[in-house]
Design an enzyme around this catalytic site. Structure first.
Site, PDB file in Angstrom:
ATOM      1  N   ALA B  52     -43.988  14.195 -34.614  1.00 47.99           N
ATOM      2  CA  ALA B  52     -44.576  14.570 -33.325  1.00 47.99           C
ATOM      3  C   ALA B  52     -46.055  14.201 -33.316  1.00 47.99           C
ATOM      4  CB  ALA B  52     -44.407  16.068 -33.071  1.00 47.99           C
ATOM      5  N   GLU B  53     -46.570  13.850 -32.147  1.00 49.49           N
ATOM      6  CA  GLU B  53     -47.948  13.392 -32.016  1.00 49.49           C
ATOM      7  C   GLU B  53     -48.956  14.369 -32.606  1.00 49.49           C
ATOM      8  OE1 GLU B  53     -45.502  12.984 -29.775  1.00 49.49           O
ATOM      9  OE2 GLU B  53     -46.298  12.018 -27.971  1.00 49.49           O
TER      10      GLU B  53
END
Lengths: 245, 219, 219, 245
Positions: B52-53
């Site tokens: 995830a970012e």
């Protein structure tokens, strides 16, 4: 004399922020967001601020102190962020109408570029090249360069006067630890800012209580720490408040 | 408001179909919205690492209310779990992973996809600003970009087009598109049909697409 | 080999004299060699944070044999101790701290210092290569650069010069120089004498310096 | 199927390194230096290597496996490092005469620039500007740029095929922890390399045994782990060997 970094109140920790200051706000989708410091800044009233953050907030209810509120309070000249509109076009951010009416300026930056520009500022790198946004509207009219056959966009460091971040633990020397997704932009903003102000969830520990190998942000970057008091005086995340306090 | 009924695959089925394409050992980034449903898909014994970012590497399913760790969210703000071997990095290192080409596939939503593999997902025509988030970084740097979107707008307009009409997120990067009507691959001139959802005919898909469709194996 | 006797301050006294200039709250980086002796100086109740290039922030004195932690070295490879509040970062973050101007002073050895504040410490005339280490980063980016060196070479040649003869490490950055003869400040045309070591006359210092000397307060 | 990252021998972990490969070697003044992997590479024999490290080693006795030995063994075409000569001009590095005779190429890079170029490679940044080395011999003939009134030097990313690093602990997923000064260049080389090979001091733990908040290098970067066997088969640092083993 070891300098005392621990302050008694959020108000005292941000009292000197002048009109026109650039302030970075940590946090991503909740964790790491400095709700208490933001609330104090709403009360402090500094104007013509430039606010740097992933989002301006306000997409969800119940609303917590956010940059959108600073905008509504007439304190903001410009925001630098990766969302000037909500992810879903049907949502409207509180910030957006101010932007559309031209009352607040905005610089829309891809999230990774935003992180890297903050990191560059903190690392003494004035500019760098990135593949992100090449060929898009955001690159129009801007300087690019071909390196090893690929086109890259020139991006500049994004320094700030103050960073507001939220940490899980801190020691008196200013060393910080984050829990899980709380880390996000916080270490980068700490590097990029002249003055770093931290709201801390756990009791602030004596210097040396955090293993030097497990420090996420060195106290070399951190000037001011405030322990978040219990609710309702201190603002926890909405759900934490609902659940545990 | 005029609207076409939704036919073919539902949102989870679209996500499931793309998740079937994930190969053992891939590192996968899932965008906000329908793409997050990919992590609900049973991937059997394939070893898939979700990134995830916000620097959460190795997350698992969304947790039910009351079991969440409130310090832990995916890029969509959902309280997820961690799989064994998870690690946390900060945002600059997380996007370093993205830009250095270590993401095998990013799955994103979009407003439009073009025959040339361009897509648009950050700005609608009426808005002054937009929401980029990490989409441009991922689109420019992931090894593959898969898109999930409804085949048509609420007004029935096609979203698979010869050329995007909205500002693009990146050019020439999309290799696979799942819609409610099926699975499509941009091929420069139009889209190749990789698979059609049950009850969807080639003719119907062609009528609802804004670029030439070709049937794989039928030329 | 012709050589002048060493007069004035010894190595520890040179280091002590510069360490007296460290101000409360400073972040200090000490180079290999004589500068490391600064951390032996009693700094009273001043709060000084020592930073080493290898990411060790907040180290203390060198430890005696048998008490060392073998995973812990300063930039000179000496096994040091950690003070309370120490933290470890990797090399890129460590030099980020340097380049972003957070080091209040770096103390380095040198072969030559010029009246204009240039200095040379990475390459001798005869060598094809050199040893830069972190000196160029520190020299270019620390808020202050202090130099410690013997006033003259073994052959009696001056090291404080109008212009460096060796390749420079950085230009115009040195503000204070401690030698065995005293404490000097480059002032563009030459060096201002801030202090002379016991038994050293202004005339002797002037004779041993390769640039004009001026006495502070005497013009 | 979770891929197995744990290998039984240093030889197996580096068997595929071809002639002409670029290999980065972690370590700074001892801690973090991959002595065992370097020894295995001496035995494996790959030639025309480009070696990236802070130093080529060999300044101190007793000597441990280092890049200088690879040079002596005829395996090295080029080194990229921050020391092509020793700190003290009176010391002579084993590498230096080969360099002076032109038998090995060298690129001398300031230490912070070396770290940042590795980090850039690992972060997908092809080039950046830095204040370091401006006005020096190292900047002669090179591209500079004035940004906000200050002159900066353009520097390029430094990617590598392999990184050899030494860690304190690892889990089966490849997550790493370093102790104290052992960290140095190791995380940056892990980011910059296509294949990361790690010699591990402690027993390799099951995946999940390291707190995700306390991982220094995510397993996303790490392909191969080898536990260092007890001495004399495994090489520990000189002083550790003397003291404890």
């Amino acid at each position: 004399m070891a300098r005392n970094k621990i302050l008694d109140s959020f108000a005292a920790a941000i009292a000197d922020i002048p009109d026109g200051a650039t302030v970075a706000f940590g946090g991503f989708a909740g964790p790491g967001t400095p709700y208490n410091l933001t609330k104090a800044l709403l009360e402090q009233g500094a104007k013509r601020l430039t606010c740097i953050a992933n989002t301006t907030g306000g997409a969800h209810q119940p609303r917590m102190p956010d940059i959108g509120m600073l905008v509504e309070n007439g304190q903001v000249a410009k925001v630098v962020c990766s969302f000037t509109a909500a992810t879903r076009p049907t949502d409207v951010l509180p910030f957006t109408p101010y932007y559309e009416r031209g009352e607040v300026e905005a610089e829309l930056v891809p999230q990774g570029t935003l992180a890297e520009r903050l990191r560059a500022a903190g690392a003494g790198i004035p500019a760098f090249y990135t593949p992100t946004a090449v060929g898009t509207e955001l690159a129009e009219g801007r300087e690019t360069r071909v390196i090893n056959g690929r086109e890259y966009l020139l991006e500049y460091a994004l320094p700030c006067d103050y960073a507001f971040i939220r940490a899980w633990r801190a020691d008196a020397a200013g060393n910080l630890q984050f829990r899980l997704a709380q880390r996000n932009f916080c270490p980068l903003m700490a590097m990029a800012a002249k003055t770093v102000v931290v709201e801390v969830e756990e009791d602030i520990l004596p210097a040396g209580a955090i293993d030097p190998d497990q420090v996420h942000v060195s106290g070399i970057f951190v000037q001011r720490l405030v322990k978040i008091p219990p609710a309702p005086e201190g603002l926890w995340t909405v759900r934490r408040q609902e659940r545990a306090r | 408001m005029s609207s076409t009924e939704t036919k073919g695959w539902d949102r989870q089925q679209m996500a499931d179909r793309l998740a079937r394409e994930f190969q053992d050992g891939w590192i996968v980034n899932l965008g906000v919205g329908i793409p997050t449903l990919c992590s609900n898909t049973d991937i059997g014994d394939r070893d898939i690492l979700y990134h995830a970012e916000n620097g959460v590497i190795g997350y698992g399913p969304v947790l039910p209310a009351g079991q969440e760790d409130l310090h832990l969210v995916n890029a969509g703000g959902q309280n997820v779990s961690l799989n064994p071997g998870a690690a946390i990095v900060h945002h600059a290192d997380s996007f370093g992973i993205i830009r250095s080409g270590r993401i095998d596939v990013t799955v994103m939503g979009a407003y439009e996809v073009s025959a040339g593999g361009d897509f648009a997902n950050w700005k609608v025509g009426s808005a002054k600003g937009g929401g980029i988030g990490g989409a441009m970084d991922l689109a420019a740097c992931a090894r593959r970009v898969f898109i999930i979107l409804e085949h048509n707008t609420r007004k029935g307009e096609p979203r698979l087009l010869r050329h995007c009409t909205l500002p693009v997120t990146a050019r020439g990067v999309v290799t696979l598109v799942a819609t409610n009507l099926g699975l499509f691959a941009p091929n420069g001139d139009g889209f190749a049909v990789r698979e059609l959802a049950p009850g969807i005919s080639f003719e119907e898909a062609r009528a609802k697409t804004g670029a030439p469709l070709t049937e794989e194996g039928r030329a």
